[in-house]
Design a protein around this motif. Structure first.
Motif, mmCIF file in Angstrom:
data_model
loop_
_atom_site.group_PDB
_atom_site.id
_atom_site.type_symbol
_atom_site.label_atom_id
_atom_site.label_comp_id
_atom_site.label_asym_id
_atom_site.label_seq_id
_atom_site.Cartn_x
_atom_site.Cartn_y
_atom_site.Cartn_z
ATOM 1 N N GLU A 1 53.817 22.939 159.336
ATOM 2 C CA GLU A 1 53.922 22.157 160.572
ATOM 3 C C GLU A 1 55.129 22.563 161.409
ATOM 4 O O GLU A 1 55.069 22.553 162.640
ATOM 5 C CB GLU A 1 54.005 20.660 160.239
ATOM 6 C CG GLU A 1 53.955 19.776 161.474
ATOM 7 C CD GLU A 1 53.807 18.301 161.137
ATOM 8 O OE1 GLU A 1 54.206 17.466 161.978
ATOM 9 O OE2 GLU A 1 53.292 17.987 160.042
ATOM 10 N N HIS A 2 56.206 22.952 160.756
ATOM 11 C CA HIS A 2 57.407 23.384 161.489
ATOM 12 C C HIS A 2 57.116 24.647 162.302
ATOM 13 O O HIS A 2 57.526 24.763 163.468
ATOM 14 C CB HIS A 2 58.548 23.641 160.506
ATOM 15 C CG HIS A 2 59.814 24.128 161.157
ATOM 16 N ND1 HIS A 2 60.577 23.337 162.001
ATOM 17 C CD2 HIS A 2 60.433 25.349 161.118
ATOM 18 C CE1 HIS A 2 61.612 24.034 162.439
ATOM 19 N NE2 HIS A 2 61.550 25.259 161.921
ATOM 20 N N ILE A 3 56.368 25.583 161.687
ATOM 21 C CA ILE A 3 56.007 26.823 162.398
ATOM 22 C C ILE A 3 55.059 26.511 163.554
ATOM 23 O O ILE A 3 55.200 27.055 164.657
ATOM 24 C CB ILE A 3 55.367 27.829 161.419
ATOM 25 C CG1 ILE A 3 56.391 28.279 160.383
ATOM 26 C CG2 ILE A 3 54.797 29.026 162.173
ATOM 27 C CD1 ILE A 3 55.826 29.181 159.302
ATOM 28 N N LEU A 4 54.092 25.622 163.308
ATOM 29 C CA LEU A 4 53.172 25.225 164.375
ATOM 30 C C LEU A 4 53.920 24.604 165.541
ATOM 31 O O LEU A 4 53.588 24.843 166.707
ATOM 32 C CB LEU A 4 52.132 24.233 163.835
ATOM 33 C CG LEU A 4 51.026 24.803 162.947
ATOM 34 C CD1 LEU A 4 50.149 23.674 162.410
ATOM 35 C CD2 LEU A 4 50.176 25.810 163.704
ATOM 36 N N LYS A 5 54.933 23.820 165.234
ATOM 37 C CA LYS A 5 55.708 23.171 166.295
ATOM 38 C C LYS A 5 56.502 24.202 167.088
ATOM 39 O O LYS A 5 56.595 24.111 168.321
ATOM 40 C CB LYS A 5 56.641 22.124 165.679
ATOM 41 C CG LYS A 5 57.280 21.190 166.692
ATOM 42 C CD LYS A 5 57.898 19.963 166.037
ATOM 43 C CE LYS A 5 56.823 18.981 165.601
ATOM 44 N NZ LYS A 5 57.385 17.681 165.160
#
Length: 312
Positions: free
Chosen positions: A195-199
């Protein structure tokens, strides 16, 4: 990034990498997605394999023309018009978006190109291959269909979630959260992304451009698009169809149908792949597309050699 202006006044922002005399590949992105959605590993992987590769923002996306003068079309009216024969006019059509690609080729002095289209971009590429045969050297259709996605038991639940999924406010942070949730819904179950990379990716996308009304206009153009089943039989270019086994938006059967209707099309199924480009699969997709384009180039050279006059 440079840009060109079409004869209809549409500005198209693009990136052009690789030797100018190398076989040209044009990447056509899908609904509401900027050209940066093409993973760099895939884009530059094709360049490293000896091709000239062009990716661009479709009209109403990214840094290309935003057709705000066309207003906010009614998606409900557009959907109903297909089923109930209600009169509804689209701001533009997929055929208009095909013309944008032809104008880009003309501006870059590319007479013929290998086309790679994803989702809606695959539909645009299919139209070009069917209606402008002399311009298309090969076709690769990824996670796409020959017509607008139909409601089915498999995708109805997801589509209802997508309809309810809206930015909570008109600001960049809400747009970022929306993109993260969207990508989680349509992503590949076997290749979940952090999720951090997606953000991070969403923030980069929103800071580059955020065009929610443009997405709606593209969606109406897609909704108004007629089935291309009758056109696919006209495609003569060597064709590769790639589809994810776990695609929640466009089912595998749509990819199968596309491949069956195009003469001698090759069909590749990717287990665990949804409606996105998982980083873990980019090496494989780059290899498949490179091999497909190279084979089309060899056949073209063989044909030219056979047709060359004796003693020339």
């Amino acid at each position: 990034m440079p840009s060109i202006v079409t004869c209809h006044g549409i500005t198209l922002n693009y990136q052009d990498e690789g030797p100018l005399d190398a076989p040209p590949i044009i990447l056509i992105m899908g609904l509401g997605a900027q050209m940066t959605v093409w993973p760099d590993s895939f884009y530059y992987g094709l360049v490293e394999n000896g091709f000239r590769v062009i990716r661009f923002d479709n009209r109403d996306t990214g840094l290309s023309s935003q057709l705000e003068h066309c207003g906010r079309p009614s998606l409900i009216k557009a959907w109903l018009s297909r089923r109930l024969k209600i009169s509804s006019k689209a701001p533009y059509t997929l055929e208009d978006m095909c013309q944008d690609v032809l104008e880009l080729m003309k501006a870059l002095k590319i007479k013929k190109a290998h086309l790679v289209g994803a989702s809606m971009g695959g539909m645009i590429a299919q139209l070009l291959a069917a209606k402008h045969k002399k311009k298309v050297l090969s076709l690769t259709s990824i996670m796409s269909s020959s017509s607008a996605p139909a409601l089915s038991r498999s995708n109805l639940g997801l589509l209802l979630k997508l309809v309810r999924l809206k930015p909570t406010a008109q600001n960049q942070e809400s747009a970022v959260e929306y993109l993260v949730k969207l990508n989680q819904l349509i992503g590949s179950p076997d290749y979940p992304q952090d999720e951090h990379i997606l953000k991070q990716q969403a923030r980069l996308s929103v800071s580059r451009a955020h065009t929610p009304d443009g997405f709606k206009r593209q969606l109406v153009a897609l909704t108004h698009s007629e089935s291309k089943d009758h056109l696919l039989k006209k495609i003569k270019a060597p064709t590769l169809v790639i589809h994810g086994l776990a695609d929640p938006i466009i089912p595998l059967s749509a990819g199968q149908k596309t491949a069956q209707q195009i003469h001698k099309a090759k069909f590749k199924v990717v287990p665990g792949m949804g409606h996105n480009f998982p980083p873990e699969l980019m090496k494989k997709l780059t290899k498949w597309v490179s091999k497909h384009v190279s084979k089309a180039e060899r056949k073209l050279l063989e044909k030219k050699s056979r047709n060359r006059p004796i003693g020339a």
